[in-house]
Each structure stands twice: as structure tokens, then as C-alpha cells.
Design a protein around this motif. Sequence first.
Motif, PDB file in Angstrom:
ATOM      1  N   TRP A  11     -30.236  19.834  73.884  1.00 28.70           N
ATOM      2  CA  TRP A  11     -31.847  20.484  74.291  1.00 28.70           C
ATOM      3  C   TRP A  11     -32.108  21.235  73.116  1.00 28.70           C
ATOM      4  N   THR A  12     -31.396  21.788  72.317  1.00 27.46           N
ATOM      5  CA  THR A  12     -32.037  22.439  70.965  1.00 27.46           C
ATOM      6  C   THR A  12     -32.334  21.206  70.159  1.00 27.46           C
ATOM      7  N   ASN A  13     -31.711  20.137  70.000  1.00 25.95           N
ATOM      8  CA  ASN A  13     -32.197  18.948  69.037  1.00 25.95           C
ATOM      9  C   ASN A  13     -33.364  18.401  69.558  1.00 25.95           C
ATOM     10  N   LEU A  14     -33.644  18.149  70.862  1.00 26.34           N
ATOM     11  CA  LEU A  14     -34.980  17.848  71.435  1.00 26.34           C
ATOM     12  C   LEU A  14     -35.895  18.812  70.853  1.00 26.34           C
ATOM     13  N   ALA A  15     -35.744  20.188  71.014  1.00 30.42           N
ATOM     14  CA  ALA A  15     -36.638  20.989  70.705  1.00 30.42           C
ATOM     15  C   ALA A  15     -36.886  21.103  69.153  1.00 30.42           C
ATOM     16  N   LEU A  16     -35.903  20.883  68.379  1.00 28.73           N
ATOM     17  CA  LEU A  16     -36.141  20.737  67.016  1.00 28.73           C
ATOM     18  C   LEU A  16     -36.722  19.281  66.508  1.00 28.73           C
ATOM     19  N   GLY A  17     -36.677  18.404  67.394  1.00 30.87           N
ATOM     20  CA  GLY A  17     -37.433  17.135  67.047  1.00 30.87           C
ATOM     21  C   GLY A  17     -38.904  17.324  67.425  1.00 30.87           C
ATOM     22  N   LEU A  18     -39.118  18.049  68.238  1.00 29.00           N
ATOM     23  CA  LEU A  18     -40.592  18.492  68.549  1.00 29.00           C
ATOM     24  C   LEU A  18     -41.097  19.411  67.354  1.00 29.00           C
ATOM     25  N   MET A  19     -40.340  19.985  66.581  1.00 26.51           N
ATOM     26  CA  MET A  19     -40.872  21.055  65.567  1.00 26.51           C
ATOM     27  C   MET A  19     -40.725  20.425  64.189  1.00 26.51           C
ATOM     28  N   GLU A  20     -40.620  19.174  64.007  1.00 24.23           N
ATOM     29  CA  GLU A  20     -40.227  18.638  62.628  1.00 24.23           C
ATOM     30  C   GLU A  20     -41.658  19.025  61.707  1.00 24.23           C
ATOM     31  N   GLU A  21     -42.434  18.768  62.322  1.00 23.97           N
ATOM     32  CA  GLU A  21     -43.928  19.135  61.356  1.00 23.97           C
ATOM     33  C   GLU A  21     -44.829  19.897  62.252  1.00 23.97           C
ATOM     34  N   PRO A  22     -45.508  20.497  61.623  1.00 24.53           N
ATOM     35  CA  PRO A  22     -46.581  21.376  62.307  1.00 24.53           C
ATOM     36  C   PRO A  22     -47.414  20.495  63.103  1.00 24.53           C
ATOM     37  N   ASP A  23     -47.781  19.295  62.720  1.00 26.04           N
ATOM     38  CA  ASP A  23     -48.820  18.722  63.484  1.00 26.04           C
ATOM     39  C   ASP A  23     -48.343  18.061  64.704  1.00 26.04           C
ATOM     40  N   LEU A  24     -46.973  18.055  64.718  1.00 23.29           N
ATOM     41  CA  LEU A  24     -46.469  17.725  66.183  1.00 23.29           C
ATOM     42  C   LEU A  24     -46.272  18.645  67.342  1.00 23.29           C
ATOM     43  N   VAL A  25     -46.580  19.814  67.055  1.00 17.37           N
ATOM     44  CA  VAL A  25     -46.511  20.727  67.853  1.00 17.37           C
ATOM     45  C   VAL A  25     -47.750  21.679  67.909  1.00 17.37           C
ATOM     46  N   THR A  26     -48.489  21.825  66.760  1.00 19.32           N
ATOM     47  CA  THR A  26     -49.529  22.617  66.876  1.00 19.32           C
ATOM     48  C   THR A  26     -50.880  22.209  67.557  1.00 19.32           C
ATOM     49  N   ILE A  27     -51.318  22.785  68.423  1.00 20.97           N
ATOM     50  CA  ILE A  27     -52.289  22.158  69.329  1.00 20.97           C
ATOM     51  C   ILE A  27     -53.639  21.847  68.548  1.00 20.97           C
ATOM     52  N   ASP A  28     -54.258  20.529  68.768  1.00 21.28           N
ATOM     53  CA  ASP A  28     -55.501  20.328  67.846  1.00 21.28           C
ATOM     54  C   ASP A  28     -56.428  20.798  68.722  1.00 21.28           C
ATOM     55  N   PRO A  29     -57.470  21.563  67.989  1.00 21.05           N
ATOM     56  CA  PRO A  29     -58.445  22.350  68.513  1.00 21.05           C
ATOM     57  C   PRO A  29     -59.610  21.523  69.413  1.00 21.05           C
ATOM     58  N   ASP A  30     -59.485  20.491  68.952  1.00 17.20           N
ATOM     59  CA  ASP A  30     -60.536  19.198  69.278  1.00 17.20           C
ATOM     60  C   ASP A  30     -59.916  18.248  70.443  1.00 17.20           C
ATOM     61  N   ALA A  31     -58.583  18.519  70.814  1.00 21.18           N
ATOM     62  CA  ALA A  31     -57.915  17.628  71.691  1.00 21.18           C
ATOM     63  C   ALA A  31     -58.617  17.805  72.977  1.00 21.18           C
ATOM     64  N   PRO A  32     -58.384  16.778  74.010  1.00 21.68           N
ATOM     65  CA  PRO A  32     -58.703  16.940  75.158  1.00 21.68           C
ATOM     66  C   PRO A  32     -57.893  17.747  76.097  1.00 21.68           C
ATOM     67  N   MET A  33     -58.470  18.666  77.026  1.00 22.00           N
ATOM     68  CA  MET A  33     -57.862  19.289  77.886  1.00 22.00           C
ATOM     69  C   MET A  33     -57.667  18.678  79.366  1.00 22.00           C
ATOM     70  N   THR A  34     -56.347  18.618  79.516  1.00 20.68           N
ATOM     71  CA  THR A  34     -56.011  17.767  81.013  1.00 20.68           C
ATOM     72  C   THR A  34     -54.777  18.505  81.761  1.00 20.68           C
ATOM     73  N   ASN A  35     -54.481  18.104  82.759  1.00 20.57           N
ATOM     74  CA  ASN A  35     -53.420  18.657  83.770  1.00 20.57           C
ATOM     75  C   ASN A  35     -52.389  18.897  82.839  1.00 20.57           C
ATOM     76  N   GLY A  36     -51.989  20.238  82.921  1.00 28.33           N
ATOM     77  CA  GLY A  36     -50.847  20.653  82.188  1.00 28.33           C
ATOM     78  C   GLY A  36     -51.077  21.309  80.865  1.00 28.33           C
ATOM     79  N   SER A  37     -52.307  21.367  80.363  1.00 24.85           N
ATOM     80  CA  SER A  37     -52.792  21.781  78.972  1.00 24.85           C
ATOM     81  C   SER A  37     -52.575  23.362  79.414  1.00 24.85           C
ATOM     82  N   THR A  38     -52.486  24.227  78.275  1.00 31.48           N
ATOM     83  CA  THR A  38     -52.491  25.755  78.346  1.00 31.48           C
ATOM     84  C   THR A  38     -52.956  26.250  77.179  1.00 31.48           C
ATOM     85  N   GLY A  39     -53.249  27.578  77.210  1.00 31.71           N
ATOM     86  CA  GLY A  39     -53.655  28.445  76.274  1.00 31.71           C
ATOM     87  C   GLY A  39     -54.993  28.795  76.296  1.00 31.71           C
TER      88      GLY A  39
END
Length: 333
Positions: free
Chosen positions: A222-250
Motif C-alpha cells: 500500500w505504500t507503493n500504491l500511494a507512491l505510484g499516485l505521487m510520481e508526478e504533481p499532476d497525478l495528485v494535485t487537484i485540477d482547479p477546473d476539474a468537474p466535481m462529483t460524488n467523492g470530491s473533497t476540499g
Amino acid sequence: MKFFTINDTRLIDLDRLVRMLPVSRGWSFFRLRNQGKYIKAMLASWDILDAHEINTSRRLAHFIGQGLIETGWLRYTEENLNYSREALIATFSYYRDNPDLARQHARKPELIANTVYGRHPTLGNTEPGDGWRYRGRGFIQLTGRDNYQKYSDVTGIDLVGDPDQLHRNHALSIRAAAGFWKHNGLNAYADANDAAAVSRGVNQGNPQSSRKAHSEDKRIHWTNLALGLMEEPDLVTIDPDAPMTNGSTGDRVKKLQEDLARLGYDVGTADGIFGRKTGHGVLAFQSDEGLDPTGVADKATLDAIDELMSDSRRSSELAFEQYLDGAYSLQQT
């Protein structure tokens, strides 16, 4: 693999990780359960994590990977000691040496805790009942009177007198876990990407232990899975223009909820989590405004909300100006 400094946990799209959890059924299922509360606490704990230097993608990935296993994928705030006979023998050496006792103690959590942890000299349990009183709790399961005392000193909060705080307060749980992490020097092992050492540091309090951590393979996975999500900033950084749907937070979701509430739509509590009620509010707004009724807060929906909010503000300002003009006219007569 590239790693980067994180400036705020609220910029991390933890939804991607949540959707990977084996017990995830979406926000509508667990938003008010421990999983949702842990995510909200994580999003709100940036100052604490930064103060303990858990502030790079690699360090945060290791921290989250360990916490997932410690909490049973964010389901538990305290150790589940409701073991069967077979599980007792598989988990604890004391019961492997005393299989008849395992049969007698099965499914008796308090008795199990006092038997296993009350006999553990390194935990500092000295009083009758300490094993149960200081059982594992929190995002990283603190166990034993000595650990509760140590992290009372670290956090400045009396965890010895009221150990259930770690069970009740998810944000305090993250704070105590960050204190544990920093005190045990785990950032250095996370920087070296040594998930085995981090696992042993969390589970045994000694990163250099030669003995494998409990569920070490799962911790590494599970550490490796979390690392995989954080390889690049754009993989984990929320797009300010992304649609919001069930499960979105912030904060974007919270603003959406506040704006819809001001426009008269029922979205429940403005808690920054897009759940069923928020979806219904979005759907009702879209239907009223002649938009495609998807229940997803896309750009067209957000633009329409902004326009109505702007009109509402202009109407309020105009009404206030008219009130002032009227009050001034009365004063002149």
C-alpha cells in the motif's frame, strides 16, 4: 520516479487513493464513518504534518501507506481485539505457547488485551487493566502506557488520563501519529524509500529490527500504491477546473455547497465533501437552469452558479443603496 515538496495536503487529491481501498463503497457510504472522518482530518492537518516535516510526496506516501494498514483501510480508530482461537494463535506467540488458553480467551477483547499487553514489559503497563486501557488506538496505533505517556509529552495533551481521545478525535489521532513518526526518525527511512524499515519502525518502534512487521507485505504494497499516485504533481494535485462529483473533497466543494445553499438549494452540511445531498442540490440547480441534469458540477454549472451569485450580490447591493437613499431622503424632509 519524481518527488516534490507538498505545500498543503488540501491540494492532494486523496479521492484517487480512497477509490483504491478494498472496502471503499464511495463517499455516500462512508462520508460520516471513520474513513470519511480520517480523510477530512488528513486534509485539515497540513500545519501538523508540515511541522513534523511530513511534507514531501514520498514522506506523505509512506505515512499514508502505514496508516492504511494500522487502521484497517481507515475503518478503525482502535485495535480490534475480537480474535478467534485460531487468530489468537496465529497473531500472538503467548497464545501459540498456550493453545488451551487461546480457546478460553477467544472473543473476549478486554481479557485478551490484559493478557497480551499486560505481560509485555517494554510497554510500561504496570497497573491491573493497563493492557486494555492502553490498547492500540489512532492513525498509528499507540499501544502501552509508556507510549501514551511519551506522546502526551510530545503533543502536550493528556493521553494517559484520557486515552480514548485518540479514538474520538481523528485530527488528534493524526497529530499523535505525526509525533510518533518524527520522534522515531521515520522521515529518513521514507526518504530512502525503505518501506520495510518504516514498517518495523511503526509496528515495533525500531526501524532496524531484524523481525518483520505485522502485515509487512501489505504495508509495503500500500505504500507503493500511494507512491505510484505521487510520481508526478499532476497525478495528485487537484485540477482547479476539474468537474466535481460524488467523492470530491476540499475547499472547492465547500464553496460549491455554500453557494448552492445561498441560492436556496439543500446540500446538507457545507463540509467540503461531495455526497448524495450535494449531488441532489446540483441536479436540482441544473434542472431549474435548463442545464444538462447530470448531478456533476462541471464548468457550465459552475459558471451558471457564479452568474446567479453575482446577480444576487448586485441585487443586494442595489437594495442596500436604495435603502440608504430612502433613509437620506427622510432625513432631509
